[in-house]
Structure formats: structure tokens, C-alpha cells
Design an enzyme around this catalytic site. Structure first.
Site, PDB file in Angstrom:
ATOM      1  N   LYS A  62      95.864  44.133  91.768  1.00 58.29           N
ATOM      2  CA  LYS A  62      96.924  43.163  91.448  1.00 58.29           C
ATOM      3  C   LYS A  62      97.896  43.025  92.612  1.00 58.29           C
ATOM      4  CE  LYS A  62      98.552  45.412  87.852  1.00 58.29           C
ATOM      5  NZ  LYS A  62      97.626  46.537  87.624  1.00 58.29           N
ATOM      6  N   ARG A 139     103.537  44.135  80.259  1.00 54.72           N
ATOM      7  CA  ARG A 139     102.502  45.126  79.994  1.00 54.72           C
ATOM      8  C   ARG A 139     102.443  45.507  78.527  1.00 54.72           C
ATOM      9  NH1 ARG A 139     102.276  47.701  85.369  1.00 54.72           N
ATOM     10  NH2 ARG A 139     100.711  49.307  85.411  1.00 54.72           N
ATOM     11  N   ARG A 173      93.312  55.335  96.926  1.00 51.74           N
ATOM     12  CA  ARG A 173      94.522  54.638  97.358  1.00 51.74           C
ATOM     13  C   ARG A 173      95.431  55.515  98.213  1.00 51.74           C
ATOM     14  NH1 ARG A 173      96.681  50.789  92.625  1.00 51.74           N
ATOM     15  NH2 ARG A 173      97.116  52.731  91.539  1.00 51.74           N
ATOM     16  N   ARG A 217      99.897  58.401  95.810  1.00 48.34           N
ATOM     17  CA  ARG A 217     100.823  58.309  94.678  1.00 48.34           C
ATOM     18  C   ARG A 217     100.585  59.479  93.741  1.00 48.34           C
ATOM     19  NH1 ARG A 217     100.462  52.264  92.225  1.00 48.34           N
ATOM     20  NH2 ARG A 217     100.524  53.471  90.305  1.00 48.34           N
ATOM     21  N   ARG A 228      96.090  56.255  82.288  1.00 48.12           N
ATOM     22  CA  ARG A 228      96.638  54.903  82.519  1.00 48.12           C
ATOM     23  C   ARG A 228      95.651  53.840  82.054  1.00 48.12           C
ATOM     24  NH1 ARG A 228      97.618  55.945  88.436  1.00 48.12           N
ATOM     25  NH2 ARG A 228      97.766  53.698  88.716  1.00 48.12           N
TER      26      ARG A 228
HETATM   27  P1  ADP Z   1      99.106  50.549  88.072  1.00 45.68           P
HETATM   28  O1  ADP Z   1      98.388  50.937  89.322  1.00 45.68           O
HETATM   29  O2  ADP Z   1      98.806  51.504  86.923  1.00 45.68           O
HETATM   30  O3  ADP Z   1      98.920  49.111  87.690  1.00 45.68           O
HETATM   31  P2  ADP Z   1     101.955  50.199  88.711  1.00 45.68           P
HETATM   32  O4  ADP Z   1     102.253  50.490  90.124  1.00 45.68           O
HETATM   33  O5  ADP Z   1     101.981  48.775  88.281  1.00 45.68           O
HETATM   34  O6  ADP Z   1     100.588  50.929  88.367  1.00 45.68           O
HETATM   35  O7  ADP Z   1     102.970  51.000  87.778  1.00 45.68           O
HETATM   36  C1  ADP Z   1     103.180  52.378  87.931  1.00 45.68           C
HETATM   37  C2  ADP Z   1     103.827  52.937  86.669  1.00 45.68           C
HETATM   38  O8  ADP Z   1     105.102  52.306  86.473  1.00 45.68           O
HETATM   39  C3  ADP Z   1     103.066  52.682  85.384  1.00 45.68           C
HETATM   40  O9  ADP Z   1     102.059  53.637  85.140  1.00 45.68           O
HETATM   41  C4  ADP Z   1     104.180  52.757  84.352  1.00 45.68           C
HETATM   42  O10 ADP Z   1     104.556  54.095  84.082  1.00 45.68           O
HETATM   43  C5  ADP Z   1     105.343  52.094  85.076  1.00 45.68           C
HETATM   44  N1  ADP Z   1     105.397  50.635  84.814  1.00 45.68           N
HETATM   45  C6  ADP Z   1     105.202  49.637  85.717  1.00 45.68           C
HETATM   46  N2  ADP Z   1     105.341  48.438  85.128  1.00 45.68           N
HETATM   47  C7  ADP Z   1     105.620  48.674  83.820  1.00 45.68           C
HETATM   48  C8  ADP Z   1     105.873  47.848  82.696  1.00 45.68           C
HETATM   49  N3  ADP Z   1     105.857  46.511  82.797  1.00 45.68           N
HETATM   50  N4  ADP Z   1     106.141  48.445  81.516  1.00 45.68           N
HETATM   51  C9  ADP Z   1     106.186  49.786  81.390  1.00 45.68           C
HETATM   52  N5  ADP Z   1     105.951  50.633  82.410  1.00 45.68           N
HETATM   53  C10 ADP Z   1     105.668  50.096  83.627  1.00 45.68           C
END
Ligand code: ADP
Length: 282
Positions: A62, A139, A173, A217, A228
Site C-alpha cells: 500500500k 481499517r 522489509r 520494524r 496482523r
Molecule cells: P501494515 O503493514 O500492517 O499495513 P501500518 O504501517 O499501516 O501496517 O500500521 C502499523 C500499525 O499501526 C498497525 O498494525 C496498527 O497497530 C496501527 N494502525 C495503523 N493504521 C491504523 C488504523 N487505521 N486503525 C487502527 N490502527 C492502525
């Protein structure tokens, strides 16, 4: 549900409501209006900048594709995961609480995410930003409903990739802790399995000056990535249906790495011309 929404959004005398803050998401600029082909499930083009959402499982890419499109279209890339990580890196009061949630692979509460997003939008507004691609938000159904209340989303791109590849991609990553750029050291060669086509992806290696500064990360461990993915299926997949039923969802199966996927994505979005114009102007 209505009572909870009212509790969250009701303005208090001391602070404006989250709803009022999130309303700042509604830009009215007329620059870079995008039209996609009529075969795509989106609303009619409007005389304002793009307002898109990118959905997809952890590791699908994404961030990579949203940020490339943002450069192409001249709109900000707003990734709630980045906002969470910025807050984590700060010494703010939320930092410890967030670390615990993120490192368990859970979602941060809707209230906290909306508050971080509102702050980001407010900062963008003061810089004259217009339009956006949201990455990682919404989300949950509740986040999607809130967003639907405050603005018109034109298009939701749902990126898809087989789950075994998602895990490998997350584990590969890396981020440069100096420039912040993302790379991937995984060399993926997934065989044909259960009707899923074989897939190869070359690693995205860092340039020499980033190579010694790579970090992983803390939530990109096998256990946490699996959690996740489970949380995505439980909480975020319903968001796909939310937008599908509103005719806004464009499904995009990634055919491979960036060299194969990027031109196909531009084609699906009817943006090939935009890229040619930009390369010609460069
Ligand atoms: P991913 O690689 O899982 O898509 P992100 O970098 O988008 O990870 O997000 C990292 C973390 O930040 C998520 O696992 C969650 O804990 C939190 N997070 C990010 N966006 C949201 C959201 N819209 N609602 C709730 N938690 C979020």
C-alpha cells in the site's frame, strides 16, 4: 452505535470535536482532477483533487504504490501507520501505550487514530494541501463510517496478494533509519499453489549509503505479522465490503513486483497518460 458516535463527536466547550477536526479533510481545490475509465466503479469526476483510499493486507505494498501515485498526482500520501510510528518515536504520553498495541499486532483505538489523523490534516491544511491518498485508513467499519460522514471518497483501491507472499514480504522489509526510505531484501519465488499462480519478486535493495543503516520494524516478526493478518481479516476485510456495496471498490491483484505491477496499476487507473506527461515535462 449512534450514542458512541455522539459521544465522540459532540463538541465540548474546551476542544473542538473529532468530527469537526476531521471535516478539514474536505478540500476544494481544482488542481489535478482525475478521471478514470468508465468501467471503474467510482462516482463521476468532480472538479477537485483526488480523494482516494488504499486498502490491503500488511505487506501488500500500500505504502509503495500509494506514495508513487501521490508523487504522480501531486497529492499528500497520508499513512496512518506512519503517524502511529511518529508518535511511537516521540516521548509523548501515548508512546508507551501505542508500543504495546502495535507490537502485539493489534489495532490502535478508533479514537486515537482519528485524533492522529485530524492533527495531520490540520497541519496539511495550514500548508495548503489539497486532496489525498489515505493508506491504512479506514481499517474498521467505524472508521469507514466516520470518513463517509465527513467527506466524499472517489475511489478505493484494494491491493491483493497471496498470503504466503505477504508474510515473506513483511519479513523482508527494511527501513533506512536515516532517510526513512523502505526497501525489501526478500527474493520471492512462490510456486503455483491451490490454483494461485506462481509469483516472483526481485528484492528492492538499498543504495550503498543506506545499506549500513537498515532497521526492521519491531512489528515485522513472524508472530506479529500473522496476528496482523488475522486482525486484517477480522476487522478490515469488512471495510472492503463497505466500499464494494457503495460501488467505490477497485480490486487490483498485484501480478508481481514493482516493474510488473506499476504499469498495470496505472493502466487500471487510466493514468498512463498522466505518467507520460510527467516524464515529458521532467
Ligand atoms: P501494515 O503493514 O500492517 O499495513 P501500518 O504501517 O499501516 O501496517 O500500521 C502499523 C500499525 O499501526 C498497525 O498494525 C496498527 O497497530 C496501527 N494502525 C495503523 N493504521 C491504523 C488504523 N487505521 N486503525 C487502527 N490502527 C492502525
Amino acid at each position: 452505535m449512534a450514542a458512541t458516535m455522539n459521544r465522540i463527536f459532540r463538541p465540548t466547550s474546551s476542544s473542538p470535536s473529532l468530527f469537526n477536526q476531521l471535516i478539514k479533510i474536505r478540500p476544494l481545490s481544482t488542481t489535478a482532477t482525475i478521471t478514470t475509465s468508465s468501467s471503474h466503479p467510482r462516482t463521476d469526476p468532480k472538479p477537485r483533487n483526488v480523494q482516494w483510499v488504499f486498502l490491503g493486507c500488511p505487506g501488500v505494498g500500500k505504502g509503495t504504490y500509494a506514495s508513487r501515485l501521490c508523487s504522480l498526482l501531486g497529492v499528500p500520501h497520508i499513512a496512518t501507520g506512519d503517524l502511529v510510528r511518529e508518535e511511537l518515536a516521540s516521548t509523548g504520553p501515548l508512546s508507551t501505550q501505542l508500543a504495546e498495541i502495535v507490537n502485539q499486532g493489534k489495532l490502535v483505538s478508533d479514537e486515537i487514530i482519528i485524533s492522529l489523523l485530524s492533527k495531520r490534516l490540520e497541519a496539511g491544511e495550514s500548508k495548503g494541501e489539497s486532496g489525498f491518498i489515505l493508506d491504512g485508513f479506514p481499517r474498521t467499519i467505524r472508521q469507514a463510517e466516520i470518513l463517509e460522514e465527513v467527506t466524499d471518497i472517489d475511489l478505493v483501491v484494494n491491493l491483493k496478494l497471496r498470503e504466503d507472499v505477504l508474510l515473506e514480504k513483511c519479513l523482508g522489509r527494511r527501513i533506512c533509519n536515516q532517510c526513512g526510505k523502505g526497501f525489501n531484501v526478500a527474493s520471492i519465488n512462490a510456486e503455483e499453489k491451490n490454483g494461485l499462480p506462481a509469483m516472483s519478486m526481485a528484492p528492492l535493495l538499498p543504495p550503498p549509503n543506506c545499506a549500513s543503516k537498515l532497521i526492521t520494524r519491531s512489528d515485522d516478526t513472524e508472530l506479529v505479522v500473522k496476528e496482523r493478518l488475522r486482525v486484517y481479516n477480522e476487522k478490515s476485510q469488512p471495510v472492503e465490503d463497505f466500499y464494494r456495496s457503495r460501488g467505490k471498490l477497485m480490486e487490483f491483484d498485484l501480478p508481481g513486483g514493482i516493474p510488473e505491477s506499476w504499469p498495470k496499476l496505472l493502466d487500471a487507473l487510466n493514468l498512463d497518460d498522466q505518467e507520460h506527461k510527467q516524464s515529458a515535462a521532467a
